[in-house]
Design an enzyme around this catalytic site. Structure first.
Site, mmCIF file in Angstrom:
data_model
loop_
_atom_site.group_PDB
_atom_site.id
_atom_site.type_symbol
_atom_site.label_atom_id
_atom_site.label_comp_id
_atom_site.label_asym_id
_atom_site.label_seq_id
_atom_site.Cartn_x
_atom_site.Cartn_y
_atom_site.Cartn_z
ATOM 1 N N LYS A 83 -20.928 40.240 -55.251
ATOM 2 C CA LYS A 83 -21.935 41.248 -54.888
ATOM 3 C C LYS A 83 -21.231 42.462 -54.287
ATOM 4 O O LYS A 83 -20.464 42.333 -53.324
ATOM 5 C CB LYS A 83 -22.844 40.644 -53.827
ATOM 6 C CG LYS A 83 -24.316 40.699 -54.131
ATOM 7 C CD LYS A 83 -25.043 39.945 -53.034
ATOM 8 C CE LYS A 83 -26.513 40.183 -53.093
ATOM 9 N NZ LYS A 83 -27.190 39.598 -51.926
HETATM 10 C C1 E4P Z 1 -30.615 40.135 -51.837
HETATM 11 O O1 E4P Z 1 -29.782 39.602 -52.508
HETATM 12 C C2 E4P Z 1 -30.627 40.154 -50.374
HETATM 13 O O2 E4P Z 1 -29.887 39.048 -49.891
HETATM 14 C C3 E4P Z 1 -31.992 39.983 -49.778
HETATM 15 O O3 E4P Z 1 -32.982 39.819 -50.747
HETATM 16 C C4 E4P Z 1 -32.311 40.911 -48.666
HETATM 17 O O4 E4P Z 1 -33.610 40.641 -48.208
HETATM 18 P P1 E4P Z 1 -34.166 41.128 -46.779
HETATM 19 O O5 E4P Z 1 -34.613 42.531 -46.918
HETATM 20 O O6 E4P Z 1 -35.316 40.194 -46.513
HETATM 21 O O7 E4P Z 1 -33.039 40.955 -45.802
#
Ligand code: E4P
Length: 216
Positions: A83
């Site tokens: 990522k």
């Molecule tokens: C995506 O891969 C992120 O880990 C995640 O969806 C972030 O979500 P949040 O806004 O609830 O922290």
């Protein structure tokens, strides 16, 4: 639509896998930090529990650092997807890593214009953050719809991974928009299952059955 769990918690992942509902997993530095466990054994365990793609995020912010960390993370297991954040250096890192056959999930996407660039750079997944857009009074789902339309129009193979999902409607609307994946906190997966009419209906069936004295 594939369902990923947005967690680094191995108990949640084991339970989701036992339910047969987990096609993959996404993590981020905040989710990993929450587990208070050493990084390498934790992510190795996650990758062994989940047979689908597992996103592990770099923490470097410069292109050389992201490429170096991305290559290290890709060695953890064959199902790792690296990522990288959607920054200028993040786009360069996507190009470099994907050029070397390492799959990248480009994260922290908040607009269709960012998603267009990410697809052109060669990302395997693009992660638009629905909930965080809704939090600032922008319509996250509109961004998902726009990205799906653009990718369809031009035949990009980058998969739309609806992220920052907060409730069951986000999941249904992402599916209607054509997102390839929705990544859910475990609590939202539980919310998807529950319906009060199911519980009421089941209770009534079982009460009637018990009163009748019948046997299977
Ligand atoms: C995506 O891969 C992120 O880990 C995640 O969806 C972030 O979500 P949040 O806004 O609830 O922290």
């Amino acid at each position: 639509m594939k369902i990923f769990l947005d967690t680094a918690n191995v108990s949640e992942l084991r339970e989701g896998v036992a339910m047969g509902l987990v096609d993959g997993c996404t993590t981020n530095p905040s989710l990993i930090a929450k587990e208070k466990r050493p990084f390498r054994p934790l992510v190795e365990e996650i990758c062994s529990i989940v047979s689908g793609d597992v996103s592990l995020e770099v923490v470097a912010t410069d292109v050389e650092g992201m490429v170096k960390e991305g290559k290290e993370l890709a060695q953890v297991a064959p199902n790792v997807v690296v990522k990288c954040p959607l920054t200028r250096d993040g786009l360069k890192a996507v190009r470099r890593l994907s050029g070397e056959g390492i799959r990248v999930n480009q994260t922290l996407c908040f607009s269709a214009s960012q998603a267009l660039l990410s697809a052109k750079a060669g990302a395997t997944y693009i992660s638009p953050f629905l909930g965080r857009l809704d939090d600032i009074s922008a319509v996250g789902m509109d961004v998902i719809r726009d990205i799906c339309q653009i990718y369809r129009t031009y035949g990009f193979t980058t998969q739309v991974l609806a992220a920052s999902i907060r409730n069951p409607l986000h999941v249904v609307d992402a599916a209607k928009a054509g997102a390839h994946v929705a990544t859910l906190p475990f609590g939202v997966l539980e919310m998807l299952i529950k319906h009060p009419l199911t519980d009421i209906g089941l209770k009534k069936f079982l009460d009637d059955w018990a009163k009748s004295g019948a046997q299977l």
